[in-house]
Design a protein around this motif. Sequence first.
Motif, PDB file in Angstrom:
ATOM      1  N   THR A   1       0.815  -1.217   0.000  1.00  0.00           N
ATOM      2  CA  THR A   1       0.000   0.000   0.000  1.00  0.00           C
ATOM      3  C   THR A   1       0.847   1.266   0.000  1.00  0.00           C
ATOM      4  O   THR A   1       0.291   2.373  -0.055  1.00  0.00           O
ATOM      5  N   ASN A   2       2.168   1.122   0.088  1.00  0.00           N
ATOM      6  CA  ASN A   2       3.080   2.271   0.178  1.00  0.00           C
ATOM      7  C   ASN A   2       2.650   3.213   1.305  1.00  0.00           C
ATOM      8  O   ASN A   2       2.656   4.432   1.154  1.00  0.00           O
ATOM      9  N   ALA A   3       2.254   2.618   2.420  1.00  0.00           N
ATOM     10  CA  ALA A   3       1.694   3.383   3.533  1.00  0.00           C
ATOM     11  C   ALA A   3       2.757   4.262   4.186  1.00  0.00           C
ATOM     12  O   ALA A   3       3.928   3.890   4.270  1.00  0.00           O
ATOM     13  N   SER A   4       2.322   5.415   4.655  1.00  0.00           N
ATOM     14  CA  SER A   4       3.240   6.322   5.346  1.00  0.00           C
ATOM     15  C   SER A   4       2.458   7.141   6.347  1.00  0.00           C
ATOM     16  O   SER A   4       1.226   7.139   6.359  1.00  0.00           O
ATOM     17  N   GLY A   5       3.176   7.874   7.184  1.00  0.00           N
ATOM     18  CA  GLY A   5       2.547   8.653   8.235  1.00  0.00           C
ATOM     19  C   GLY A   5       3.132  10.047   8.332  1.00  0.00           C
ATOM     20  O   GLY A   5       3.586  10.612   7.330  1.00  0.00           O
ATOM     21  N   PRO A   6       3.172  10.618   9.532  1.00  0.00           N
ATOM     22  CA  PRO A   6       3.598  12.011   9.679  1.00  0.00           C
ATOM     23  C   PRO A   6       5.065  12.256   9.366  1.00  0.00           C
ATOM     24  O   PRO A   6       5.456  13.397   9.117  1.00  0.00           O
ATOM     25  N   ARG A   7       5.910  11.212   9.351  1.00  0.00           N
ATOM     26  CA  ARG A   7       7.345  11.406   9.094  1.00  0.00           C
ATOM     27  C   ARG A   7       7.722  11.155   7.627  1.00  0.00           C
ATOM     28  O   ARG A   7       8.899  11.040   7.314  1.00  0.00           O
ATOM     29  N   ARG A   8       6.759  11.102   6.755  1.00  0.00           N
ATOM     30  CA  ARG A   8       7.029  10.747   5.358  1.00  0.00           C
ATOM     31  C   ARG A   8       8.042  11.686   4.697  1.00  0.00           C
ATOM     32  O   ARG A   8       8.951  11.245   3.998  1.00  0.00           O
ATOM     33  N   ARG A   9       7.894  12.983   4.883  1.00  0.00           N
ATOM     34  CA  ARG A   9       8.781  13.941   4.204  1.00  0.00           C
ATOM     35  C   ARG A   9      10.230  13.760   4.652  1.00  0.00           C
ATOM     36  O   ARG A   9      11.158  13.818   3.848  1.00  0.00           O
ATOM     37  N   ARG A  10      10.425  13.522   5.923  1.00  0.00           N
ATOM     38  CA  ARG A  10      11.781  13.407   6.460  1.00  0.00           C
ATOM     39  C   ARG A  10      12.425  12.060   6.097  1.00  0.00           C
ATOM     40  O   ARG A  10      13.609  12.014   5.743  1.00  0.00           O
ATOM     41  N   PHE A  11      11.645  10.984   6.197  1.00  0.00           N
ATOM     42  CA  PHE A  11      12.226   9.649   6.021  1.00  0.00           C
ATOM     43  C   PHE A  11      11.732   8.921   4.780  1.00  0.00           C
ATOM     44  O   PHE A  11      12.068   7.762   4.576  1.00  0.00           O
ATOM     45  N   ARG A  12      10.906   9.594   3.986  1.00  0.00           N
ATOM     46  CA  ARG A  12      10.439   9.086   2.704  1.00  0.00           C
ATOM     47  C   ARG A  12       9.437   7.943   2.871  1.00  0.00           C
ATOM     48  O   ARG A  12       9.155   7.478   3.953  1.00  0.00           O
ATOM     49  N   ALA A  13       8.921   7.480   1.726  1.00  0.00           N
ATOM     50  CA  ALA A  13       7.902   6.432   1.699  1.00  0.00           C
ATOM     51  C   ALA A  13       8.568   5.058   1.591  1.00  0.00           C
ATOM     52  O   ALA A  13       9.765   4.955   1.319  1.00  0.00           O
ATOM     53  N   PRO A  14       7.811   3.971   1.775  1.00  0.00           N
ATOM     54  CA  PRO A  14       8.397   2.631   1.648  1.00  0.00           C
ATOM     55  C   PRO A  14       9.125   2.395   0.329  1.00  0.00           C
ATOM     56  O   PRO A  14      10.154   1.729   0.295  1.00  0.00           O
ATOM     57  N   ARG A  15       8.598   2.939  -0.766  1.00  0.00           N
ATOM     58  CA  ARG A  15       9.246   2.711  -2.064  1.00  0.00           C
ATOM     59  C   ARG A  15      10.644   3.315  -2.124  1.00  0.00           C
ATOM     60  O   ARG A  15      11.456   2.942  -2.975  1.00  0.00           O
ATOM     61  N   ASP A  16      10.935   4.259  -1.246  1.00  0.00           N
ATOM     62  CA  ASP A  16      12.266   4.868  -1.206  1.00  0.00           C
ATOM     63  C   ASP A  16      13.225   4.096  -0.307  1.00  0.00           C
ATOM     64  O   ASP A  16      14.432   4.345  -0.333  1.00  0.00           O
ATOM     65  N   ARG A  17      12.708   3.161   0.483  1.00  0.00           N
ATOM     66  CA  ARG A  17      13.548   2.401   1.401  1.00  0.00           C
ATOM     67  C   ARG A  17      13.831   0.985   0.898  1.00  0.00           C
ATOM     68  O   ARG A  17      14.746   0.328   1.377  1.00  0.00           O
ATOM     69  N   ILE A  18      13.050   0.523  -0.078  1.00  0.00           N
ATOM     70  CA  ILE A  18      13.209  -0.851  -0.529  1.00  0.00           C
ATOM     71  C   ILE A  18      14.404  -0.973  -1.477  1.00  0.00           C
ATOM     72  O   ILE A  18      14.591  -0.145  -2.373  1.00  0.00           O
ATOM     73  N   LEU A  19      15.230  -1.978  -1.257  1.00  0.00           N
ATOM     74  CA  LEU A  19      16.399  -2.243  -2.096  1.00  0.00           C
ATOM     75  C   LEU A  19      16.142  -3.350  -3.113  1.00  0.00           C
ATOM     76  O   LEU A  19      16.728  -3.357  -4.196  1.00  0.00           O
ATOM     77  N   GLY A  20      15.311  -4.281  -2.743  1.00  0.00           N
ATOM     78  CA  GLY A  20      15.024  -5.405  -3.622  1.00  0.00           C
ATOM     79  C   GLY A  20      13.864  -6.205  -3.090  1.00  0.00           C
ATOM     80  O   GLY A  20      13.460  -6.046  -1.931  1.00  0.00           O
TER      81      GLY A  20
ATOM     82  N   TYR B   1      16.068  -2.488 -13.822  1.00  0.00           N
ATOM     83  CA  TYR B   1      14.792  -1.793 -13.681  1.00  0.00           C
ATOM     84  C   TYR B   1      14.299  -1.882 -12.231  1.00  0.00           C
ATOM     85  O   TYR B   1      14.420  -2.920 -11.589  1.00  0.00           O
ATOM     86  N   GLY B   2      13.702  -0.805 -11.754  1.00  0.00           N
ATOM     87  CA  GLY B   2      13.234  -0.756 -10.368  1.00  0.00           C
ATOM     88  C   GLY B   2      11.861  -1.378 -10.195  1.00  0.00           C
ATOM     89  O   GLY B   2      10.941  -0.710  -9.678  1.00  0.00           O
ATOM     90  N   ILE B   3      11.705  -2.649 -10.585  1.00  0.00           N
ATOM     91  CA  ILE B   3      10.414  -3.313 -10.445  1.00  0.00           C
ATOM     92  C   ILE B   3      10.008  -3.394  -8.982  1.00  0.00           C
ATOM     93  O   ILE B   3       8.826  -3.306  -8.637  1.00  0.00           O
ATOM     94  N   HIS B   4      10.997  -3.558  -8.091  1.00  0.00           N
ATOM     95  CA  HIS B   4      10.674  -3.657  -6.668  1.00  0.00           C
ATOM     96  C   HIS B   4      10.014  -2.382  -6.158  1.00  0.00           C
ATOM     97  O   HIS B   4       9.146  -2.440  -5.276  1.00  0.00           O
ATOM     98  N   ARG B   5      10.397  -1.238  -6.706  1.00  0.00           N
ATOM     99  CA  ARG B   5       9.749   0.011  -6.306  1.00  0.00           C
ATOM    100  C   ARG B   5       8.354   0.119  -6.916  1.00  0.00           C
ATOM    101  O   ARG B   5       7.440   0.687  -6.316  1.00  0.00           O
ATOM    102  N   LEU B   6       8.207  -0.405  -8.109  1.00  0.00           N
ATOM    103  CA  LEU B   6       6.894  -0.375  -8.762  1.00  0.00           C
ATOM    104  C   LEU B   6       5.871  -1.197  -7.982  1.00  0.00           C
ATOM    105  O   LEU B   6       4.679  -0.886  -7.980  1.00  0.00           O
ATOM    106  N   LEU B   7       6.331  -2.237  -7.297  1.00  0.00           N
ATOM    107  CA  LEU B   7       5.427  -3.074  -6.506  1.00  0.00           C
ATOM    108  C   LEU B   7       4.847  -2.317  -5.316  1.00  0.00           C
ATOM    109  O   LEU B   7       3.750  -2.621  -4.859  1.00  0.00           O
ATOM    110  N   CYS B   8       5.597  -1.336  -4.808  1.00  0.00           N
ATOM    111  CA  CYS B   8       5.134  -0.562  -3.652  1.00  0.00           C
ATOM    112  C   CYS B   8       3.967   0.335  -4.072  1.00  0.00           C
ATOM    113  O   CYS B   8       4.112   1.183  -4.948  1.00  0.00           O
TER     114      CYS B   8
END
Length: 358
Positions: A78-97, A121-128
Amino acid sequence: MGRRDRAGAHGVARRYDVALDLTALDRIVEYEPEDLTLTAECGVTIETLRARLAAAGQELPLEAPQPTRATLGGVLATNASGPRRRRFRAPRDRILGARFALSDGTLARAGGRVVKNVAGYGIHRLLCGSRGGLGVIVEASLKLLPAPSSRLALVYAARASEIADAKRWAFLSRLEPAIVSVVLGAGALGAAAHGADALAASTIAVVVGLEDDGPWVAQQEQAVRRALGDPIARLDGDAAERLGAALCELGADRPTCLTLTTARTSPAAIGALASRAPGAPAVFHAPSGLLRVYPERDDAQRVMADVTAMEFVAHGRERRGRRGARRTGVGLDGRPPRADPRRARSVGDARLRPVLGT
């Protein structure tokens, strides 16, 4: 599916032929503290990951309601995020593989387990954020962060005129707050039940959260106090962390949720909405421009029309919550999407055409 905590919130069909239960995939496959990376199966809960990483002084800044039940796979899907999204980014920005299953049962892999091995290709990010539509994530590798040495939350009661004053909040652009959240009607959102007593007492509350090295947090606190005065509550350490978690929980059990975004990243962006308090309860995470409004079902059409006229953009599809009430939500995958005023959206049992800027 994981533990089905967000099934109703993300448009799962009321009838289906096959359900995949991933809760048994709950192992931490590989954890390299020196590399700040972790690989885990996607049935593991967010709380389990937090406990394992806290022992090593590290954290995975993923945010979701009910972390004791929310699974890694669900947060990624769901690429869920909360109040710290801007500072620490969304799940798609943290996933490596990721390792994932396709509809024909094929297991595929994208990305890698460490930063230097991520290629192609960043398919793993596309999944988020794909909600399982492209494949079922069964394992993921993610980037970690050192846990902050100091964590602080300042809670302010505010008037609507103060929220609308853009100059009052201009100083925030010179700081690095992890959280700047405005809560309208905290009592209606069950703030006290979620451990946020400091919010429940105010019709309008502002939370400024700071996370970093101790000296920099202290310097930022002084800047906040010079601009806003003394807070009604000051929380540090675990108490500040619990308040941040409570901000994720607010409204999670409400039957109707409207999720909108704006390019404006100041609390002043919801000045017009705050002036109507007590209206529909709402939470605005200013740094990421994310607004969630929780109206009564019968009032959802009017509230949507009002808020989209305030330079907020809503886009998404109708969602049905656990209680049978419909929910209209937005997935956030980066920049706020461009709205099409000609496109009708369902809200409750009515049809709505958003009017932007008119």
